[in-house]
Design a protein around this motif. Structure first.
Motif, PDB file in Angstrom:
ATOM      1  N   ARG A  47       0.838  -1.194   0.000  1.00 18.35           N
ATOM      2  CA  ARG A  47       0.000   0.000   0.000  1.00 18.35           C
ATOM      3  C   ARG A  47       0.877   1.250   0.000  1.00 18.35           C
ATOM      4  N   GLU A  50       1.270   6.262   3.388  1.00 17.73           N
ATOM      5  CA  GLU A  50       0.249   6.767   4.310  1.00 17.73           C
ATOM      6  C   GLU A  50      -0.599   5.627   4.876  1.00 17.73           C
ATOM      7  N   GLU A  51      -0.997   4.701   4.017  1.00 15.90           N
ATOM      8  CA  GLU A  51      -1.778   3.549   4.480  1.00 15.90           C
ATOM      9  C   GLU A  51      -0.953   2.707   5.455  1.00 15.90           C
ATOM     10  N   TYR A  52       0.300   2.496   5.118  1.00 13.76           N
ATOM     11  CA  TYR A  52       1.205   1.713   5.959  1.00 13.76           C
ATOM     12  C   TYR A  52       1.343   2.373   7.338  1.00 13.76           C
ATOM     13  N   ALA A  53       1.523   3.701   7.345  1.00 15.58           N
ATOM     14  CA  ALA A  53       1.682   4.440   8.600  1.00 15.58           C
ATOM     15  C   ALA A  53       0.433   4.351   9.472  1.00 15.58           C
ATOM     16  N   ALA A  54      -0.727   4.206   8.856  1.00 16.97           N
ATOM     17  CA  ALA A  54      -1.988   4.120   9.600  1.00 16.97           C
ATOM     18  C   ALA A  54      -2.172   2.765  10.270  1.00 16.97           C
ATOM     19  N   GLY A  55      -1.368   1.780   9.909  1.00 14.21           N
ATOM     20  CA  GLY A  55      -1.449   0.451  10.500  1.00 14.21           C
ATOM     21  C   GLY A  55      -0.943  -0.590   9.544  1.00 14.21           C
ATOM     22  N   HIS A  56      -0.168  -1.533  10.051  1.00 17.81           N
ATOM     23  CA  HIS A  56       0.389  -2.596   9.217  1.00 17.81           C
ATOM     24  C   HIS A  56       0.692  -3.815  10.089  1.00 17.81           C
ATOM     25  N   ASN A  62       7.367  -1.815   3.857  1.00 25.40           N
ATOM     26  CA  ASN A  62       6.477  -1.116   2.923  1.00 25.40           C
ATOM     27  C   ASN A  62       7.199  -0.835   1.622  1.00 25.40           C
ATOM     28  N   ARG A  88      -4.829  -3.482   0.667  1.00 25.33           N
ATOM     29  CA  ARG A  88      -6.120  -3.270   1.325  1.00 25.33           C
ATOM     30  C   ARG A  88      -7.097  -4.389   0.991  1.00 25.33           C
ATOM     31  N   GLU A 115      -6.880  -6.025   6.609  1.00 24.07           N
ATOM     32  CA  GLU A 115      -7.854  -6.294   7.679  1.00 24.07           C
ATOM     33  C   GLU A 115      -8.139  -7.784   7.819  1.00 24.07           C
TER      34      GLU A 115
END
Length: 122
Positions: A47, A50-56, A62, A88, A115
């Protein structure tokens, strides 16, 4: 006679296409992905940063999907390395997997969506 010819053509098409369809559908099974991760596979979140920083996933690196093949080459990642990719939904990780396979990486797995993987963590 025309019906028999059509039938043979259909059988031939199915014979050729079914293996391709089953190969293309491989992956996206969280249980299989976790087995590979627990066995030591490299985990790559494809991803955006930004997506990685929001949760991984813990231990995931990354590399955005558009850069995957070039980045693997740059980092000298062995072509026989076990790799689990995720994003995602599984679409971008599938594209990344296709890119790696085209470059000769032999042991890649599309883990599907973040998820789903996080929910299935053993």
């Amino acid at each position: 006679m025309k019906l028999l010819t059509l039938w043979r053509g259909l059988v031939l098409c199915l014979t050729l296409l079914l293996p391709i369809a089953s190969w293309a559908g491989e992956g996206k099974d969280p249980a299989v992905a976790w087995q590979k991760i627990q066995a030591g596979a490299m985990v790559v979140d494809v991803r955006t940063a930004e997506e990685y920083a929001a949760g991984h996933l813990d231990g995931a690196i990354n590399i955005p999907f558009e850069q995957i093949a070039a980045e693997f080459a740059k980092r000298g990642i062995a072509k026989d390395a076990e790799v689990v990719l995720y994003c995602r939904s599984g679409r971008r990780s599938g594209i990344a997997q296709d890119s790696l396979v085209a470059e000769g990486y032999e042991h890649t797995y599309n883990g599907g969506g973040f998820e789903s993987l996080a929910a299935a963590k053993p």
